[in-house]
Design a protein around this motif. Structure first.
Motif, PDB file in Angstrom:
ATOM      1  N   VAL A 262     -26.017   1.634  45.984  1.00 34.74           N
ATOM      2  CA  VAL A 262     -25.239   1.117  47.166  1.00 34.74           C
ATOM      3  C   VAL A 262     -24.873  -0.368  46.971  1.00 34.74           C
ATOM      4  N   THR A 263     -24.093  -0.720  47.632  1.00 34.13           N
ATOM      5  CA  THR A 263     -23.046  -1.942  47.621  1.00 34.13           C
ATOM      6  C   THR A 263     -23.091  -2.574  48.922  1.00 34.13           C
ATOM      7  N   PRO A 264     -24.286  -2.978  49.530  1.00 33.51           N
ATOM      8  CA  PRO A 264     -24.381  -3.369  50.976  1.00 33.51           C
ATOM      9  C   PRO A 264     -23.657  -4.402  51.288  1.00 33.51           C
ATOM     10  N   ALA A 265     -23.587  -5.499  50.376  1.00 34.88           N
ATOM     11  CA  ALA A 265     -22.754  -6.724  50.861  1.00 34.88           C
ATOM     12  C   ALA A 265     -21.278  -6.744  50.825  1.00 34.88           C
ATOM     13  N   HIS A 266     -20.782  -5.723  50.322  1.00 38.19           N
ATOM     14  CA  HIS A 266     -19.136  -5.598  50.265  1.00 38.19           C
ATOM     15  C   HIS A 266     -18.913  -4.383  49.475  1.00 38.19           C
ATOM     16  N   GLN A 267     -19.063  -3.272  50.398  1.00 40.18           N
ATOM     17  CA  GLN A 267     -18.941  -1.812  49.926  1.00 40.18           C
ATOM     18  C   GLN A 267     -17.791  -1.855  48.847  1.00 40.18           C
ATOM     19  N   PHE A 268     -18.231  -1.164  47.742  1.00 40.41           N
ATOM     20  CA  PHE A 268     -16.854  -1.192  46.807  1.00 40.41           C
ATOM     21  C   PHE A 268     -16.180   0.365  46.905  1.00 40.41           C
TER      22      PHE A 268
ATOM     23  N   THR B 220     -14.416  -0.026  49.852  1.00 37.46           N
ATOM     24  CA  THR B 220     -13.863  -0.199  51.387  1.00 37.46           C
ATOM     25  C   THR B 220     -14.120  -1.645  51.672  1.00 37.46           C
ATOM     26  N   GLY B 221     -15.155  -2.337  51.398  1.00 36.35           N
ATOM     27  CA  GLY B 221     -15.333  -3.704  51.486  1.00 36.35           C
ATOM     28  C   GLY B 221     -16.283  -3.590  52.878  1.00 36.35           C
ATOM     29  N   ALA B 222     -16.642  -2.589  53.303  1.00 39.88           N
ATOM     30  CA  ALA B 222     -17.671  -2.329  54.603  1.00 39.88           C
ATOM     31  C   ALA B 222     -19.092  -2.957  54.126  1.00 39.88           C
ATOM     32  N   VAL B 223     -19.454  -3.578  55.116  1.00 39.24           N
ATOM     33  CA  VAL B 223     -20.758  -4.481  55.134  1.00 39.24           C
ATOM     34  C   VAL B 223     -21.813  -3.284  56.071  1.00 39.24           C
ATOM     35  N   LEU B 224     -22.939  -3.182  54.813  1.00 41.83           N
ATOM     36  CA  LEU B 224     -23.856  -2.326  55.425  1.00 41.83           C
ATOM     37  C   LEU B 224     -24.504  -3.091  56.485  1.00 41.83           C
ATOM     38  N   SER B 225     -24.689  -2.364  57.819  1.00 45.86           N
ATOM     39  CA  SER B 225     -25.249  -2.949  59.007  1.00 45.86           C
ATOM     40  C   SER B 225     -26.752  -3.076  58.939  1.00 45.86           C
ATOM     41  N   LEU B 226     -27.438  -4.009  59.712  1.00 49.43           N
ATOM     42  CA  LEU B 226     -28.853  -4.159  59.423  1.00 49.43           C
ATOM     43  C   LEU B 226     -29.652  -2.961  59.765  1.00 49.43           C
ATOM     44  N   PRO B 227     -29.183  -2.081  60.873  1.00 51.86           N
ATOM     45  CA  PRO B 227     -30.115  -0.923  61.243  1.00 51.86           C
ATOM     46  C   PRO B 227     -30.148  -0.083  60.074  1.00 51.86           C
TER      47      PRO B 227
ATOM     48  N   GLU C  26     -29.464  -1.770  44.190  1.00 51.04           N
ATOM     49  CA  GLU C  26     -28.531  -2.563  45.284  1.00 51.04           C
ATOM     50  C   GLU C  26     -27.305  -3.337  44.299  1.00 51.04           C
ATOM     51  N   ASP C  27     -26.445  -3.139  44.250  1.00 50.32           N
ATOM     52  CA  ASP C  27     -25.447  -3.804  43.426  1.00 50.32           C
ATOM     53  C   ASP C  27     -24.569  -4.978  44.405  1.00 50.32           C
ATOM     54  N   ASP C  28     -25.215  -6.141  44.078  1.00 47.68           N
ATOM     55  CA  ASP C  28     -24.432  -7.300  44.903  1.00 47.68           C
ATOM     56  C   ASP C  28     -23.232  -7.978  44.018  1.00 47.68           C
ATOM     57  N   TYR C  29     -22.554  -7.168  43.635  1.00 42.97           N
ATOM     58  CA  TYR C  29     -21.566  -7.549  42.561  1.00 42.97           C
ATOM     59  C   TYR C  29     -20.601  -8.805  42.861  1.00 42.97           C
ATOM     60  N   ASP C  30     -20.340  -9.247  44.253  1.00 41.99           N
ATOM     61  CA  ASP C  30     -19.508 -10.038  44.412  1.00 41.99           C
ATOM     62  C   ASP C  30     -20.114 -11.045  45.698  1.00 41.99           C
ATOM     63  N   GLY C  31     -21.436 -10.923  45.876  1.00 36.83           N
ATOM     64  CA  GLY C  31     -21.995 -11.405  46.939  1.00 36.83           C
ATOM     65  C   GLY C  31     -21.960 -13.054  47.221  1.00 36.83           C
ATOM     66  N   GLU C  32     -21.365 -13.662  46.008  1.00 31.78           N
ATOM     67  CA  GLU C  32     -21.042 -15.010  46.193  1.00 31.78           C
ATOM     68  C   GLU C  32     -19.943 -15.342  47.324  1.00 31.78           C
ATOM     69  N   PHE C  33     -18.993 -14.225  47.590  1.00 31.78           N
ATOM     70  CA  PHE C  33     -18.017 -14.548  48.148  1.00 31.78           C
ATOM     71  C   PHE C  33     -18.007 -14.020  49.528  1.00 31.78           C
TER      72      PHE C  33
END
Lengths: 279, 279
Positions: free
Chosen positions: B53-59, B61-68, B86-93
């Motif tokens: 999964v890419t929770p911080a910025h889904q690749f 679509t850019g969706a952010v995985l909600s906390l629930p 968990e792939d946080d490939y661009d979590g810096e931005f």
């Protein structure tokens, strides 16, 4: 394919053995002698799809695969529909006579994958090597590399390319050959001087290490010798881990690529002292 | 293990899909919506051992995985005895609000492997990334890495370590965030100005690309649009290859990390012209 057999040299490079195993292959070790691997001795039941060999300077014995055996190996690959991985890991350092043509140059059937590294001729931290594959396999290997790591860093590749294109690599290689040749000569002289007929040397014609056979020291006593030498700051290694079936006597690997001639002489003198105390 | 199933996002990063397949896993795509992947929708028969999964910025679509959903995913992993990559490939931005805690920080069960890259925040040729694994898996991954390539070049690692330790990385990151924030604002403004209600934007809250939905342009016409834009030096890409089941309308990926605000405005104006000619 997983479950296929991969022929490896015994003794041989444990990194290759581990890599084939990790890929799901069964490994079939075949004993090497002073002329390298003899494919004619392959057990009748074994059906390897791949052979991993170090023809230029067998690791760790240093044997150079003879020309008749090279041709026999290629002929076997044709008949068995197998591939050959030719690892020329330190082919830049040959000291006696002309090097033989690599298997890849003798190959007429697109069966040889030739690989080399800049770890020995430059330095290991560079993490650069190369793999020359038959044209029909190039796309497959490029895709696998992209999948595995997205490609090797362009920074080192460009720096090395400039180093080569500007002629610096050739000069570096010439100097390194001279330096290593002098170290090798110092090592062989020191062994004759300090160890004499207590030992036998093999694999000195190429590469940056030799094998030192101690026919009178049982294999079981080798580890103690290595340990005592280490206590006196002399780093030698048992060759036993490289064997599927280790020999009964002690065999040591002596690397000389990073030592100066006087350090080498001192080291061998200490090794001789430790050996005398051991027996 | 080979044959096990790996859950991937649909649409998702094709590099991950290819990597799982190459490792012998079956891939199970699960549709993402505006809140990312919803593990509750996993088909009853599917028994993935791993979720990528890419929770911080889904690749892409850019969706952010909600906390629930993050908590639900972790709960699923516990019940299914599965691992999460968990792939946080661009979590810096991140641009809007505070980023959510990564799954790895919420994980109490040593089930999350957190990976990041310096390809986006620095540059891709660097070939440096990192993988934070639960302590019990550290040895296994270190061994696998050694077996795969003998370790990543120490040169880049040391240079980057100095860059970070000296504070330059932090300054670079701050400047990059400002620069990318300005580019993102320019892109969103240009889309409103030139494309208006012909399009819908998603995934603009993080990362260096957005998705542009063209609900009135059938998917079949998307490739022609991309081609005509390219002829006029505007590089946009169809998002279709990232989908297991592509949508019926055209969806484009617009990357803005390498463009200046005025180039972005010009590019979107051209895209609007091409789109008008298309219909």
């Amino acid at each position: 394919d997983p479950g296929d057999a991969a022929l490896i040299e015994d003794p041989g490079y444990e990194g290759a053995r581990s890599a084939w195993r990790a890929a799901g292959a069964r490994v079939v070790p075949l004993r090497v002698d002073d002329d390298g691997l003899d494919i004619a001795r392959l057990p009748a039941g074994a059906r390897p799809r791949l052979a991993y060999v170090t023809p230029a300077h067998q690791f760790p014995t240093g044997a150079v695969l003879s020309l008749p055996r090279r041709l026999a190996l290629l002929d076997w690959a044709r008949r068995a529909d197998a591939l050959i991985v030719e690892d020329d890991y330190d082919g830049e350092f040959h000291f006696d006579g002309r090097p033989l043509a690599p298997l890849a140059a003798l190959d007429r059937e697109a069966r040889v994958l030739y690989l080399g590294t800049f770890s020995k001729v430059m330095f290991p931290a560079l993490r650069l090597g190369y793999l020359v594959v038959p044209a029909p396999l190039a796309r497959l290997f490029a895709d696998a590399k992209a999948l595995a790591d997205g490609g090797t860093s362009a920074l080192e590749q460009q720096a090395l390319a400039q180093f080569i294109a500007g002629g610096s690599f050739e000069r570096h290689l010439r100097r390194a050959r001279q330096r290593h040749g002098a170290r090798r000569a110092a090592l062989l002289a020191a062994i004759t001087r300090h160890l004499g007929d207590r030992v036998r040397v093999s694999g000195a014609n190429a590469g940056l290490h030799i094998l030192l056979h101690l026919p009178r020291l049982p294999a079981a006593d080798g580890d103690a010798l290595v340990r005592r030498a280490a206590q006196r700051q002399v780093g030698v290694y048992s060759a036993a881990p490289y064997y599927a079936r280790p020999p009964r006597h002690t065999v040591l690997v002596l690397g000389y690529g990073g030592l100066e001639p006087d350090e080498i002489d001192t080291g061998i003198a200490i090794l001789a002292t430790v050996l005398s105390a051991e027996r």
